[in-house]
Motif scaffolding. Structure first.
Motif, PDB file in Angstrom:
ATOM      1  N   ASN A  92       0.323  13.839  -1.710  1.00 25.27           N
ATOM      2  CA  ASN A  92       1.366  12.349  -1.636  1.00 25.27           C
ATOM      3  C   ASN A  92       2.770  12.707  -0.815  1.00 25.27           C
ATOM      4  N   ARG A  94       4.420  12.537   3.126  1.00 28.72           N
ATOM      5  CA  ARG A  94       4.211  11.728   4.512  1.00 28.72           C
ATOM      6  C   ARG A  94       3.718  12.850   5.648  1.00 28.72           C
ATOM      7  N   PRO A 220       3.271   0.560   4.567  1.00 22.79           N
ATOM      8  CA  PRO A 220       2.039   1.527   4.970  1.00 22.79           C
ATOM      9  C   PRO A 220       2.525   2.714   5.689  1.00 22.79           C
ATOM     10  N   ARG A 222       1.177   7.230   6.466  1.00 18.86           N
ATOM     11  CA  ARG A 222       0.126   8.396   6.326  1.00 18.86           C
ATOM     12  C   ARG A 222       0.663   9.375   5.290  1.00 18.86           C
ATOM     13  N   ASP A 225      -3.398  13.772   0.624  1.00 22.67           N
ATOM     14  CA  ASP A 225      -4.130  13.564  -0.756  1.00 22.67           C
ATOM     15  C   ASP A 225      -3.976  14.998  -1.394  1.00 22.67           C
ATOM     16  N   THR A 231      -4.514  10.744   4.911  1.00 20.74           N
ATOM     17  CA  THR A 231      -5.127   9.569   4.716  1.00 20.74           C
ATOM     18  C   THR A 231      -4.151   8.467   4.933  1.00 20.74           C
ATOM     19  N   GLU A 232      -4.437   7.404   5.620  1.00 22.80           N
ATOM     20  CA  GLU A 232      -3.860   5.881   5.909  1.00 22.80           C
ATOM     21  C   GLU A 232      -3.899   5.423   4.520  1.00 22.80           C
ATOM     22  N   VAL A 233      -2.553   4.694   4.154  1.00 21.42           N
ATOM     23  CA  VAL A 233      -2.549   3.828   3.076  1.00 21.42           C
ATOM     24  C   VAL A 233      -1.738   2.791   3.305  1.00 21.42           C
ATOM     25  N   ALA A 234      -2.307   1.514   2.939  1.00 27.31           N
ATOM     26  CA  ALA A 234      -1.648   0.310   2.877  1.00 27.31           C
ATOM     27  C   ALA A 234      -0.183   0.133   2.507  1.00 27.31           C
ATOM     28  N   GLN A 235      -0.197   0.824   1.056  1.00 28.27           N
ATOM     29  CA  GLN A 235       1.172   0.866   0.461  1.00 28.27           C
ATOM     30  C   GLN A 235       1.352   2.283  -0.172  1.00 28.27           C
ATOM     31  N   ALA A 236       2.594   2.767  -0.161  1.00 31.26           N
ATOM     32  CA  ALA A 236       2.837   4.072  -0.585  1.00 31.26           C
ATOM     33  C   ALA A 236       2.884   4.001  -2.221  1.00 31.26           C
ATOM     34  N   ASN A 237       2.413   5.258  -2.720  1.00 28.97           N
ATOM     35  CA  ASN A 237       2.542   5.226  -4.099  1.00 28.97           C
ATOM     36  C   ASN A 237       3.779   5.771  -4.328  1.00 28.97           C
TER      37      ASN A 237
END
Length: 356
Positions: A92, A94, A220, A222, A225, A231-237
């Motif tokens: 997790n 950037r 959003p 990158r 994991d 991994t490209e994510v639409a919304q950050a965790n």
């Protein structure tokens, strides 16, 4: 992904722990335990800095880094306050700005060369526009009780190996009775030719923060994991993301960016441990009080030279040094764990530092 693999292969750092020593302080005196110790590993292009025998940080100077850095930074209890990627990626994180690593000092425009953004990710056809900082010598490594001092010399060089600046830096590592740690950087730059550091937002003292110390964001991006795969994510965790900037002038959050202040603290928590990470500016620095290039995504930087860029054009500073002239920068980084430092405590630290 391929670039991340390349960087990992070139820059991977060992986390080996070597015991620390004790130093007697003269006949007839009780033996004094030196809390800090240094171990130079020339084969890995680094000097390990240990506190009470445990890894604290390392001075890393491989040419592939494009500048020496202190990496990683930890609390005394061992929590990382700096990002691992691209050297030792954690889940997790950037994966932007591969030149953001640990704690560093450089600038975005020195005689037209960009020292700040240089990394192995720069395409070959563009490398003539970038400068790099090369470690030259370890002048001394000293320990005394709660203090350790590393004194080094570096050269700021153009892409053809021509030296523009000589940098002499003393890193002073300290721990107090409560276990709080600090790193003071005392930097002298000497011009080896006429040097212009034109107004630029990319500078000068930077820290790239651990994910937990970023500001929460739903944009959003990158991320790595659990296996370090990008991994490209639409919304950050945002689970566990707790960072919050506060400046000496009372400005908070993302609004700190582009403002002047004597100091800025970043408050957050990592695995339940409350942390305050503070950068103190020194009144003797050029451009004091510094502008802050502090971003919610994890860049925590002080930039006294990029005034036009950071003031939206209201001010401008094109700093220059004639050949053989010198200038000095001093900063102190406080790592306070186990609670948050309040304004009064930080002001006390600032007063002591500014009078030193």
């Amino acid at each position: 992904m391929n670039q991340a693999k390349i960087i990992l292969g070139v820059l991977a750092l060992s986390a080996a722990v070597v015991g620390c020593g004790q130093s007697p302080k003269g006949q007839g005196q009780a033996e004094q335990i030196d809390r800090f110790s240094f171990a130079e590993q020339t084969e890995n292009n680094r000097i390990e800095v240990r506190l009470d025998g445990q890894p604290y940080t390392s001075y890393c100077y491989a040419d592939s880094l494009k500048k020496p850095v202190l990496y990683p930074l930890r609390t005394k209890g061992g929590h990382f306050v700096t990002r691992g990627w691209p050297v030792q990626p954690r889940a997790n994180e950037r994966t932007d700005h591969p030149h953001h690593l640990g704690l560093w000092f450089n600038y975005g425009d020195v005689n037209g060369l960009d020292f700040w953004n240089n990394s192995t990710a720069i395409p070959a056809e563009k490398r003539m526009d970038y400068g790099s900082i090369h470690h030259a010598a370890v002048n001394s490594m000293e320990t005394d009780g709660n203090t350790g001092v590393l004194d080094v010399t570096k050269y700021w060089q153009g892409p053809q190996g021509d030296s523009l600046l000589r940098e002499d830096t003393r890193y002073v590592f300290e721990v107090d009775e409560e276990g709080n740690t600090s790193i003071t950087l005392d930097i002298q730059l000497t011009a080896l030719t006429d040097v212009s550091l034109r107004d630029n937002k990319e500078g000068v003292l930077g820290i790239r923060l651990a994910r937990e110390l970023e500001h929460p964001s739903d944009e959003p991006a990158r991320f790595t994991d659990a296996n370090g795969i990008v991994t490209e994510v639409a919304q950050a965790n945002n689970d566990g993301v707790t960072g919050h900037y506060i400046s000496s002038e009372g400005v908070e959050g993302d609004k700190v960016w582009g403002t002047r202040a004597k100091w800025v603290t970043l408050n957050g928590a990592i695995k339940g441990e409350e942390i305050s990470l503070v950068i103190l500016d020194h009144p003797g620095n050029p451009g004091y009080p510094t502008y802050w290039h502090a971003r919610g995504y994890g860049l925590f930087a002080a930039n006294p030279l990029g005034q036009k860029a950071l003031s939206d054009g209201r001010e401008e500073l094109n700093f220059s040094l004639d050949k053989n002239a010198s200038t000095r920068f001093r900063y102190k980084v406080l790592i306070h764990a186990g609670g948050k430092l309040d304004t009064a405590a930080i002001n006390n630290q600032f007063t002591a530092f500014s009078e030193d």
